[in-house]
Design an enzyme around this catalytic site. Structure first.
Site, PDB file in Angstrom:
ATOM      1  N   LEU A   1       5.653   0.651   2.721  1.00 48.37           N
ATOM      2  CA  LEU A   1       4.764   0.128   1.667  1.00 48.37           C
ATOM      3  C   LEU A   1       3.874  -1.013   2.172  1.00 48.37           C
ATOM      4  CD1 LEU A   1       7.103   0.143  -1.485  1.00 48.37           C
ATOM      5  CD2 LEU A   1       5.511   1.913  -0.713  1.00 48.37           C
ATOM      6  N   GLY A   2       3.757  -1.131   3.488  1.00 53.59           N
ATOM      7  CA  GLY A   2       2.825  -2.122   4.046  1.00 53.59           C
ATOM      8  C   GLY A   2       3.282  -3.556   3.891  1.00 53.59           C
TER       9      GLY A   2
ATOM     10  N   SER B   1       4.582  -5.693   6.059  1.00 53.55           N
ATOM     11  CA  SER B   1       4.168  -6.624   7.124  1.00 53.55           C
ATOM     12  C   SER B   1       2.687  -6.969   7.000  1.00 53.55           C
ATOM     13  CB  SER B   1       4.471  -6.049   8.513  1.00 53.55           C
ATOM     14  OG  SER B   1       3.627  -4.958   8.812  1.00 53.55           O
TER      15      SER B   1
ATOM     16  N   GLY C   1      10.109  -2.640   5.578  1.00 51.78           N
ATOM     17  CA  GLY C   1      10.290  -1.494   6.466  1.00 51.78           C
ATOM     18  C   GLY C   1      10.452  -0.165   5.780  1.00 51.78           C
TER      19      GLY C   1
ATOM     20  N   ASP D   1      -3.370  -0.643   6.983  1.00 49.99           N
ATOM     21  CA  ASP D   1      -2.544  -1.392   6.025  1.00 49.99           C
ATOM     22  C   ASP D   1      -3.169  -2.734   5.656  1.00 49.99           C
ATOM     23  OD1 ASP D   1      -0.875   0.728   6.455  1.00 49.99           O
ATOM     24  OD2 ASP D   1       0.926  -0.451   6.798  1.00 49.99           O
TER      25      ASP D   1
ATOM     26  N   LYS E   1       0.828  -1.207   0.000  1.00 49.04           N
ATOM     27  CA  LYS E   1       0.000   0.000   0.000  1.00 49.04           C
ATOM     28  C   LYS E   1       0.863   1.257   0.000  1.00 49.04           C
ATOM     29  CE  LYS E   1       0.388   2.232   4.173  1.00 49.04           C
ATOM     30  NZ  LYS E   1       1.716   1.833   4.511  1.00 49.04           N
TER      31      LYS E   1
END
Length: 386
Positions: A144-145, A147, A141, A204, A10
């Protein structure tokens, strides 16, 4: 039987940081995905391990299912159609299983992701042998989402081979989940995100699950349908940042200059709402698309100026802005700022040659460039024979 799920990353198009202070923000899915595949060993095999392969890092983990059953005795006994939170005691028990593997220092941040994997898998399938392989097109990290898309892809693959989801296993292409199934994927992914982040907003995982775009304000999420096919250049500055410190810095500035900063947040709120209405307005022809792209570029430029007012820009971000400005293109940071990723709007009439020249120039500065379509589909699944 193998289930393979994919979930998009995202971006935040407008409103980051200001959203913490009550403004509207707009987030969108991008067509860069995390993939997770789940395979159960055939009954004829005496394999009694749960295995996880994080392919991009070349990391492999395995646990005897008997050990999992003893250490996590209370999970897997409930119905996977009713997601539940991981207790503090269970988190500690899962952490002990992860710690056995002595993850290399360079990848220690992945430990919480491995914990989320163990919780999601055992909650949905219990202590049952399986092999799970994860790959991703998203840098870790960088805002950009990654995780959330990891948790959504895992939840999607695990639920696809569970009793609480009905899908066409004979269909070999990518297929969408139904609405109620997406809700279930989203709830489980959120539980995974809680293990990784403690108190995630839910933004997210919601964007990654449902795709397209969402508008959010004061905890309320509204799903949007974009009518404008947008394309962005996502530049990863590769500069790590401390999100908590950046958020705290904005709050401190607000405490020192409440009137000025409240005006900044109010302006961001207007930008987010205008941007959302442009994205949803019908476009009849190429001219209308170009006009809307120009309006969006101006709004992005204004939003970036306000983010600079909040003190969350960075020298690396300013370098990308200056470079793209040479090509008359507009850039803004996305997410926490202080490094991370930045977005450059690529108008539909922009030539591929110019994009290639821009990418070459940015990469010569040591940045990583990714081209992404904005507002695409959410979580999907496909089936195959393992």
């Amino acid at each position: 039987m193998e289930a393979r799920a994919r979930a998009p990353g995202k971006i935040i198009l407008a409103g980051e940081h200001a959203v913490v202070h009550g403004s509207t923000a707009v987030a969108a899915a991008i067509d860069l995905y995390t993939y997770a595949s789940l395979t159960f060993p055939p009954p004829s095999e005496s394999d009694d391990e749960l295995k996880l392969h994080l392919k991009d890092m070349d990391l492999e983990f395995s646990w005897p299912v008997g050990k999992i059953a003893v250490i996590l005795s209370e999970v897997g006994g409930h119905d996977a159609s009713t997601p539940s939170s991981c207790s503090f005691e269970t988190i500690k028990a899962i952490a002990s299983l992860v710690d056995e593997h002595n993850i290399p220092e360079a990848y220690i941040a992945l430990a919480s992701g491995v914990s989320a994997f163990l919780w999601l898998y055992t909650s949905i399938h219990g202590a049952k042998p399986a092999r799970v392989v994860v790959t991703s097109e998203l840098p870790l990290g960088s805002g950009l989402g990654s995780s959330a898309s990891f948790c959504v892809a895992l939840a999607g693959a695990f639920l696809a081979l569970s009793k609480c989801v009905k899908l066409d296993v004979d269909n070999k292409g990518w297929q969408k989940f139904g609405d109620s199934e997406l809700n279930l994927v989203n709830k489980w992914a959120f539980e995974g995100e809680k293990i990784i982040h403690g108190k995630p907003s839910g933004i997210d995982n919601t964007v990654s699950t449902y795709g397209n775009m969402i508008k959010f304000k004061s905890g309320e999420l509204t799903r949007l349908k974009s009518n404008l096919p947008l394309k962005m250049l996502v530049t990863n500055t590769k500069v790590g940042r401390n999100t908590k410190a950046l958020v705290a810095g904005v709050s401190e500035r607000t405490f020192r200059h409440p009137n000025a900063m409240n005006s900044v947040f109010s302006a961001v709120d207007s930008i987010s709402n205008e941007l959302a209405s442009i994205l949803q307005s019908p476009v009849s022809d190429e001219l209308a698309v170009t006009e809307n792209e120009e309006k969006l570029a101006e709004l992005m430029e204004m939003n970036q100026g306000l983010l600079q007012c909040m003190g969350v820009s960075h020298a690396s971000i300013e370098t990308v802005i200056r470079t793209t400005l040479k090509y008359k293109l507009v850039t803004k940071l996305t997410g926490a700022g202080g490094g991370g990723c930045v977005l450059t709007l690529l108008p539909s009439l922009l030539s591929g040659t110019i994009i290639d020249k821009l990418i070459a120039e940015l990469e010569s500065c040591g940045f990583q460039c990714l081209t992404a379509g904005i507002g695409g589909g959410g979580a999907e699944v496909s089936f195959g024979s393992s």
